[in-house]
Design a protein around this motif. Structure first.
Motif, PDB file in Angstrom:
ATOM      1  N   ASP A 101       0.815  -1.216   0.000  1.00  0.00           N
ATOM      2  CA  ASP A 101       0.000   0.000   0.000  1.00  0.00           C
ATOM      3  C   ASP A 101       0.850   1.268   0.000  1.00  0.00           C
ATOM      4  N   LEU A 102       2.109   1.133   0.427  1.00  0.00           N
ATOM      5  CA  LEU A 102       2.995   2.299   0.508  1.00  0.00           C
ATOM      6  C   LEU A 102       3.780   2.537  -0.785  1.00  0.00           C
ATOM      7  N   ILE A 103       3.435   1.812  -1.845  1.00  0.00           N
ATOM      8  CA  ILE A 103       4.166   1.917  -3.106  1.00  0.00           C
ATOM      9  C   ILE A 103       3.239   2.404  -4.213  1.00  0.00           C
ATOM     10  N   GLN A 104       3.678   3.434  -4.919  1.00  0.00           N
ATOM     11  CA  GLN A 104       2.990   3.935  -6.099  1.00  0.00           C
ATOM     12  C   GLN A 104       4.004   4.043  -7.242  1.00  0.00           C
ATOM     13  N   ASP A 105       3.553   3.786  -8.466  1.00  0.00           N
ATOM     14  CA  ASP A 105       4.437   3.848  -9.635  1.00  0.00           C
ATOM     15  C   ASP A 105       3.890   4.814 -10.678  1.00  0.00           C
ATOM     16  N   GLY A 106       4.713   5.107 -11.659  1.00  0.00           N
ATOM     17  CA  GLY A 106       4.261   5.857 -12.824  1.00  0.00           C
ATOM     18  C   GLY A 106       4.436   7.355 -12.767  1.00  0.00           C
ATOM     19  N   ALA A 107       5.190   7.874 -11.808  1.00  0.00           N
ATOM     20  CA  ALA A 107       5.347   9.329 -11.678  1.00  0.00           C
ATOM     21  C   ALA A 107       6.579   9.805 -12.440  1.00  0.00           C
ATOM     22  N   ARG A 108       6.380  10.586 -13.491  1.00  0.00           N
ATOM     23  CA  ARG A 108       7.498  11.111 -14.278  1.00  0.00           C
ATOM     24  C   ARG A 108       7.541  12.635 -14.270  1.00  0.00           C
ATOM     25  N   THR A 109       6.458  13.266 -13.866  1.00  0.00           N
ATOM     26  CA  THR A 109       6.373  14.722 -13.875  1.00  0.00           C
ATOM     27  C   THR A 109       6.012  15.225 -12.474  1.00  0.00           C
ATOM     28  N   ARG A 110       6.049  16.548 -12.317  1.00  0.00           N
ATOM     29  CA  ARG A 110       5.635  17.144 -11.046  1.00  0.00           C
ATOM     30  C   ARG A 110       4.178  16.805 -10.737  1.00  0.00           C
ATOM     31  N   GLU A 111       3.339  16.875 -11.775  1.00  0.00           N
ATOM     32  CA  GLU A 111       1.921  16.579 -11.589  1.00  0.00           C
ATOM     33  C   GLU A 111       1.722  15.131 -11.153  1.00  0.00           C
ATOM     34  N   ASP A 112       2.480  14.217 -11.765  1.00  0.00           N
ATOM     35  CA  ASP A 112       2.404  12.804 -11.370  1.00  0.00           C
ATOM     36  C   ASP A 112       2.816  12.625  -9.908  1.00  0.00           C
ATOM     37  N   GLY A 113       3.880  13.303  -9.519  1.00  0.00           N
ATOM     38  CA  GLY A 113       4.356  13.184  -8.147  1.00  0.00           C
ATOM     39  C   GLY A 113       3.341  13.654  -7.143  1.00  0.00           C
ATOM     40  N   ALA A 114       2.691  14.767  -7.462  1.00  0.00           N
ATOM     41  CA  ALA A 114       1.655  15.289  -6.565  1.00  0.00           C
ATOM     42  C   ALA A 114       0.494  14.301  -6.454  1.00  0.00           C
ATOM     43  N   ALA A 115       0.065  13.754  -7.600  1.00  0.00           N
ATOM     44  CA  ALA A 115      -1.079  12.843  -7.612  1.00  0.00           C
ATOM     45  C   ALA A 115      -0.772  11.545  -6.868  1.00  0.00           C
ATOM     46  N   GLN A 116       0.389  10.957  -7.128  1.00  0.00           N
ATOM     47  CA  GLN A 116       0.730   9.691  -6.469  1.00  0.00           C
ATOM     48  C   GLN A 116       0.986   9.899  -4.986  1.00  0.00           C
ATOM     49  N   GLY A 117       1.574  11.036  -4.627  1.00  0.00           N
ATOM     50  CA  GLY A 117       1.781  11.336  -3.216  1.00  0.00           C
ATOM     51  C   GLY A 117       0.469  11.487  -2.468  1.00  0.00           C
ATOM     52  N   ARG A 118      -0.532  12.077  -3.121  1.00  0.00           N
ATOM     53  CA  ARG A 118      -1.850  12.232  -2.487  1.00  0.00           C
ATOM     54  C   ARG A 118      -2.480  10.874  -2.188  1.00  0.00           C
ATOM     55  N   VAL A 119      -2.241   9.913  -3.090  1.00  0.00           N
ATOM     56  CA  VAL A 119      -2.773   8.563  -2.859  1.00  0.00           C
ATOM     57  C   VAL A 119      -2.180   7.987  -1.570  1.00  0.00           C
ATOM     58  N   LEU A 120      -0.882   8.145  -1.390  1.00  0.00           N
ATOM     59  CA  LEU A 120      -0.234   7.635  -0.178  1.00  0.00           C
ATOM     60  C   LEU A 120      -0.721   8.360   1.064  1.00  0.00           C
ATOM     61  N   MET A 121      -0.873   9.667   0.955  1.00  0.00           N
ATOM     62  CA  MET A 121      -1.284  10.447   2.128  1.00  0.00           C
ATOM     63  C   MET A 121      -2.737  10.188   2.511  1.00  0.00           C
ATOM     64  N   ALA A 122      -3.528   9.628   1.582  1.00  0.00           N
ATOM     65  CA  ALA A 122      -4.938   9.345   1.873  1.00  0.00           C
ATOM     66  C   ALA A 122      -5.130   8.002   2.559  1.00  0.00           C
ATOM     67  N   LEU A 123      -4.060   7.246   2.779  1.00  0.00           N
ATOM     68  CA  LEU A 123      -4.159   5.969   3.468  1.00  0.00           C
ATOM     69  C   LEU A 123      -4.594   6.180   4.918  1.00  0.00           C
ATOM     70  N   ASP A 124      -5.214   5.140   5.486  1.00  0.00           N
ATOM     71  CA  ASP A 124      -5.594   5.223   6.895  1.00  0.00           C
ATOM     72  C   ASP A 124      -4.370   5.436   7.776  1.00  0.00           C
ATOM     73  N   GLN A 125      -3.254   4.808   7.365  1.00  0.00           N
ATOM     74  CA  GLN A 125      -1.976   5.028   8.036  1.00  0.00           C
ATOM     75  C   GLN A 125      -0.972   5.512   6.995  1.00  0.00           C
TER      76      GLN A 125
END
Length: 376
Positions: A241-265
């Protein structure tokens, strides 16, 4: 025999023996060597001693000797040019590493009296066409292949044509090694990711996330492996759950980081496979009210100039892109001159550049989740 390197060379009566453009036979006569020896020395043939080669190259520089490119191509079958084709449609085509990388490659080629050609293509398919055209039109003796894919059609094409090439990276992740005769130069991104995790663990983090790049690229898998190795070395569990892939741009990084930050933990620290993605996440998290380096720690990879000017400055593993360009051009020219491709492989390390984007956890994972809920 010791050469007199005054210019122009003169006979015993003091009359100039070289006039106008210096020719190969005039350079040879000046050195007291045969034309064949001088030619082979200038073209880097291994049967010429290093001392003789250095002496010939010095005389050529002092006298201003430059071979006629068309004559040399007829004589040696080489145009003394290397090339690189850049896909202009890639989403991160303007990655800041490119300018330094090309400067290094061009400088190394120029120092050996070779030319570096840069061409662009509009797709992966078009890249193959451009590579073929440059070789068929005798505009390049070999190619640097940047950003290698797991399955890289460029390698198959150039191997089928018998064209020298060198990879900036490795290839064939998780597959039988079909490229055992291929040259490459790479930075050990996997080691950097491992060290990033260990650094964060030493600071006290136990929930460490990872945002990787596009899985089609070989480096994306290696860096993800390095992250997993770091967790294992730190005695921490691997949580998918702590792993996200596919981020190549700033926008990708923001989007994938939001997914991680939305976890219950959510993670209290995140390692990013690229600086662009890390910087995108940092800006987005700050817009949400998080303090980078205290609420959430971030480490990137590449060492692009923007890292120093970010607030806070990004902790990253820096790649010397200029040195990489220099090594790739040098190794490729050595291959073209006859050295075995499989003997021309080098792996360098990235260097840690400490910023203020990482530190001891200020909040637990549960406290971080509550803060996010409060902010949203």
């Amino acid at each position: 025999m010791t050469a007199n390197l005054s210019y122009p060379p003169r006979d015993q009566s003091g009359n100039a023996t070289v006039t106008g453009r210096v020719k190969l036979d005039e350079l040879a006569a000046h050195l007291g060597l045969s034309k064949s020896t001088v030619s082979r020395a200038l073209n880097g043939y291994p049967d010429i001693s290093s001392a003789t080669r250095a002496r010939v190259e010095k005389a050529a520089r002092v006298l201003g000797y430059r071979p006629l490119s068309h004559a040399q191509a007829i004589r040696t079958g080489q145009v003394r040019a290397i090339a690189m084709v850049i896909n202009s449609e890639e989403p991160d085509q303007h990655n800041p590493f490119l300018q330094d990388f090309l400067a290094g490659a061009c400088a190394a080629a120029s120092s050996l009296d070779w030319t570096m050609t840069i061409s662009t293509a509009t797709s992966e398919k078009d890249t193959l066409k451009v590579l073929s055209r440059l070789y068929e039109e005798r505009k390049a003796d070999g190619f640097i292949l940047p950003r290698t894919a797991v399955k890289d059609a460029r390698i198959g094409l150039l191997r089928s044509l018998g064209v020298p090439h060198i990879l900036y990276g490795r290839t064939g992740y998780g597959q039988p090694n079909n490229w055992d005769e291929t040259s490459w130069f790479d930075i050990a991104g996997e080691s950097a990711m491992r060290n990033a995790v260990l650094r964060l663990s030493d600071l006290g983090h136990t929930r460490i996330g990872f945002v990787g790049s596009d899985p089609k690229f070989n480096y994306a898998h290696l860096r993800r492996d390095g992250y997993a190795e770091g967790l294992h070395a730190a005695g921490l569990p691997l949580d998918p759950d702590l792993i996200q892939d596919g981020a190549r741009t700033r926008e990708d990084g923001a989007a994938q980081g939001r997914v991680l930050m939305a976890l219950d933990q959510p993670p209290t620290a995140i390692v990013f496979a690229t600086d662009l993605a890390a910087l995108g996440f940092c800006a987005d998290a700050q817009d949400q009210g998080f303090e980078i380096g205290r609420d959430i720690s971030v480490i990137g990879y590449d060492g692009i100039p923007e890292c120093r000017y970010a607030r806070p400055a990004l902790t990253t593993f820096s790649v010397d892109s200029r040195a990489a360009g220099e090594r790739l051009a040098t190794l490729l020219i050595r291959q073209i001159r006859g050295e075995a491709a499989a003997d021309l492989r080098e792996l360098a390390e990235a260097n840690l550049i400490e910023g203020d984007s990482d530190g001891p956890p200020n909040l637990t994972s549960n406290e971080l989740a509550r803060k996010l809920n409060h902010l949203t």
